[in-house]
Design a protein around this motif. Sequence first.
Motif, PDB file in Angstrom:
ATOM      1  N   UNK A   1       0.838  -1.195   0.000  1.00  0.00           N
ATOM      2  CA  UNK A   1       0.000   0.000   0.000  1.00  0.00           C
ATOM      3  C   UNK A   1       0.876   1.250   0.000  1.00  0.00           C
ATOM      4  N   UNK A   2       0.231   2.392  -0.242  1.00  0.00           N
ATOM      5  CA  UNK A   2       0.913   3.684  -0.199  1.00  0.00           C
ATOM      6  C   UNK A   2       1.564   3.900   1.162  1.00  0.00           C
ATOM      7  N   UNK A   3       0.814   3.631   2.236  1.00  0.00           N
ATOM      8  CA  UNK A   3       1.351   3.840   3.585  1.00  0.00           C
ATOM      9  C   UNK A   3       2.519   2.913   3.872  1.00  0.00           C
ATOM     10  N   UNK A   4       2.450   1.667   3.389  1.00  0.00           N
ATOM     11  CA  UNK A   4       3.539   0.717   3.634  1.00  0.00           C
ATOM     12  C   UNK A   4       4.820   1.152   2.940  1.00  0.00           C
ATOM     13  N   UNK A   5       4.704   1.623   1.711  1.00  0.00           N
ATOM     14  CA  UNK A   5       5.893   2.067   0.988  1.00  0.00           C
ATOM     15  C   UNK A   5       6.512   3.289   1.660  1.00  0.00           C
ATOM     16  N   UNK A   6       5.667   4.214   2.120  1.00  0.00           N
ATOM     17  CA  UNK A   6       6.214   5.395   2.795  1.00  0.00           C
ATOM     18  C   UNK A   6       6.892   5.025   4.113  1.00  0.00           C
ATOM     19  N   UNK A   7       6.398   4.008   4.776  1.00  0.00           N
ATOM     20  CA  UNK A   7       7.055   3.544   5.999  1.00  0.00           C
ATOM     21  C   UNK A   7       8.424   2.934   5.680  1.00  0.00           C
TER      22      UNK A   7
ATOM     23  N   UNK B   1      -6.103   4.087  -2.222  1.00  0.00           N
ATOM     24  CA  UNK B   1      -5.954   2.677  -2.572  1.00  0.00           C
ATOM     25  C   UNK B   1      -5.716   2.637  -4.082  1.00  0.00           C
ATOM     26  N   UNK B   2      -4.528   2.228  -4.493  1.00  0.00           N
ATOM     27  CA  UNK B   2      -4.157   2.303  -5.909  1.00  0.00           C
ATOM     28  C   UNK B   2      -4.880   1.256  -6.760  1.00  0.00           C
ATOM     29  N   UNK B   3      -5.496   0.291  -6.137  1.00  0.00           N
ATOM     30  CA  UNK B   3      -6.254  -0.712  -6.894  1.00  0.00           C
ATOM     31  C   UNK B   3      -7.655  -0.204  -7.243  1.00  0.00           C
TER      32      UNK B   3
ATOM     33  N   UNK C   1     -10.205   6.621  -1.651  1.00  0.00           N
ATOM     34  CA  UNK C   1      -9.475   7.005  -0.440  1.00  0.00           C
ATOM     35  C   UNK C   1     -10.013   6.245   0.770  1.00  0.00           C
ATOM     36  N   UNK C   2      -9.082   5.764   1.585  1.00  0.00           N
ATOM     37  CA  UNK C   2      -9.411   5.037   2.805  1.00  0.00           C
ATOM     38  C   UNK C   2      -8.659   5.682   3.973  1.00  0.00           C
ATOM     39  N   UNK C   3      -9.137   5.538   5.203  1.00  0.00           N
ATOM     40  CA  UNK C   3      -8.382   6.057   6.348  1.00  0.00           C
ATOM     41  C   UNK C   3      -6.957   5.503   6.359  1.00  0.00           C
ATOM     42  N   UNK C   4      -5.993   6.389   6.536  1.00  0.00           N
ATOM     43  CA  UNK C   4      -4.590   5.976   6.532  1.00  0.00           C
ATOM     44  C   UNK C   4      -4.326   4.985   7.664  1.00  0.00           C
ATOM     45  N   UNK C   5      -3.619   3.912   7.342  1.00  0.00           N
ATOM     46  CA  UNK C   5      -3.392   2.832   8.301  1.00  0.00           C
ATOM     47  C   UNK C   5      -1.993   2.900   8.918  1.00  0.00           C
ATOM     48  N   UNK C   6      -1.899   2.543  10.173  1.00  0.00           N
ATOM     49  CA  UNK C   6      -0.592   2.393  10.821  1.00  0.00           C
ATOM     50  C   UNK C   6       0.084   1.159  10.236  1.00  0.00           C
TER      51      UNK C   6
END
Length: 802
Positions: A231-237, A322-324, A328-333
């Motif tokens: 996911x976007x958040x995972x890559x940024x982490x 969500x690129x799929x 837009x979804x709430x950003x996940x930890x």
Amino acid sequence: MNRTIKKVAVLGSGVMGSRIACHFANIGVQVLLLDISPKELLPAEEAKGLKLDSPLVKNRLVNSALEATVKANPSPLYRKQDVSRIKTGNFDDNLKDIAGCDWTIEVVVERLDIKQSLFERVEQFRKPGTLITSNTSGIPIHMMTEGRSDDFKKHFCGTHFFNPPRYLKLLEIIPTPDTDQAVVDFLMHYGDLYLGKTTVLAKDTPAFIANRVGVFAIMDVIQVMQQLGLSVEEVDKLTGPVIGHAKSATFRTSDVVGLDTLMNVANGLAQNLPNDEAKAVFQLPDYLKKMGENKWLGDKTGQGFYKKTKDDKGKTAILALDLNTLEYQPSQKVKFATLETTKAIEKLADRFKVLVAGKDKAGEFYRKSFAGLFAYVSNRIPEITDALYKIDDALRAGFGWDMGPFETWDALGVQKGLELAKAEGKTVAPWIEEMLAAGHETFYKVNEAGVKQFYDLDSKSYQAIPGMENFVILDNLRATGKVVWKNSGASVLDMGDGILNVEFHSKMNALGSDVIQGLMKGVELAEKDFRGLVVGNDAPNFSAGANLGLVYMYALDQEYDELNLMIAQFQQAMMRMRYSSIPVVSAPHGLALGGGCELNLHADKVVAAAETYMGLVEFGVGLIPAGGGTKEMTLRTALKYEEGEPEYNLIRNTFMTISTAKVSTSAAEAFDLGFLRPGDEVVVNSNRVIAQAKAAAIELADAGYTQPVQKTNIKVHGKGALGMFMTGVHAMRQGNYISDHDMKIANKLAFIMCGGDLSAPTEVSEQYLLDLEREAFLSLTGERKTLERIQSILTTGKPLRN
């Protein structure tokens, strides 16, 4: 030719042009900022009866652009008043004025025909022998000079600044075959010394160095992301601080910069790199194309990979795309087991082996992304540059990476990186295996003399990195055994020429007992066997202040004797620096807050990086500066009384600086706030700060430095000024501008600065004021409200108003 830059013309006042103009104004250069004239009137202009040939109308675009730029946050100016060095105008009326400029920089729209047309007009007015450069990021430099004179071509070059020019250090210098070598040499030197840039000589290839490699890295990460279903958040982490990149990582950075910028560069590379083995990486995936069509370009359009919104309670919420589904979804930890294993590894270079060894999806991500990056940069030599260190310099200075690609590869091990690339099916350039076969196992090394060298492909040997002789690199001193003393928080290093350096290496360079011990030891050793002392480090920040965790622990346990001893030792160390028999020069950069500011206040001289953010911020945690900061600012104010200004006005200004916890937004502003004094220096290139501080220490020693005597004649005003302060503070409380606790802290600060409740103006000693400082600090640590504020800072990083 002895070339001097007194006045610069900047042609084009857009985002880059106006900011480039501001940065030249920062360093004291006069600037002529020009742009096109509007083709039609605005309704408001028509209502005023203005015509198209009115100066107000003709300069509307350039003035509006500059006005918007000056209001930007963070500011492009060291001080707001520096904008007075910029004169605006338009191409119709003022292009002739470039005849009085030493350097003309073109920053207009990225179209070759428009640039060539402008250069034709420029040549009518430009004085022969003056510099003419383009800030293009995509158009081949050599194509711009078609039809121009020999003198124009000789003095023409690409100068690619990165946005924002004040803060991003990269300046790529791109000559054409016709550019005079003396012009190239001058620009490389001027960019480094005067503009504070990491100047990198680049070849005239698409996107030059930083964008070529940096955009490849982003686009390759996007491909790996799709392969692994991240996911976007995972890559940024995965691509943020853990690998030495900005906290905004990949996608948040793209939102800030603008997705259109990323797509334009990627499209340009895809079209103009027919022989690039990885050209397919630059092809935009469908979701990026769709985002472009939707104008989801990031911050400039309100949404991109992330979107800020409000929940049903009115609280700000961050959504991630969500690129799929493109919803837009709430950003996940995000958590990965591999990342958890690196939390205890403070040194960046030590993390990479752990990251690529990960057994989870994070480990797989790092193996694939590093493999692609290593292969790509190996194949860019000699295409985009002949020297590998230039690629590292460009990515560190232009993209904010702590370690460049080859430095990262070195940390992992060149042989290991090669095996990684092969395992992922990547083709690494042949010179890598040739280098290893010849027994050269690293891209960089430090020789016995402490000089950093790089592996040079042409000579197949290690060569010194040009220009490094102008810098003092503490890591290199450490590598060659120049540490003369150390403990857990500080090291004392021999810099040569009779000068020592005290370096901090605590978390955020906080000033705890071990650092104080290091400062005391540094002075002791310097007085015994050396000529001077520098206090400086190569960390991101000079010092974020005193060790608040220790203060909180002692205060919570009511260990007031320990607290008293701790403050007394801090004060003693500051006074030991001020009143030693050798000169002490401090070299701040980045944050120099609280105790870090107090340390600089007690140096004989400060050599500060231009980007130094200095302030006494103790009020934010419910305390007052007690490491000599209140004493020193009171003393400095008293020295100004002789200049004839109203004394109460001066002491009130100083009181406000401390009580509002003002922090300078630059070293220039630190002079205005009184944290720096006449005689202190500002160095625009932070890489040069420690070397310049060493030179300053030598100069003071050579001038016959004499140990100063503690002052006993500091004028304080007693009850007269104290009443003024207490009345003002009471009024602030009545107006509900401050809390009860704020009022208590402010009154204690006033008590110290007035010398207590003396019945009349009196001359007191430094030690008298230090004792008042310590007493006030101790009393405030017993306050519940203060403990709550300190706890808030320690747990959330934010002060609590109570």
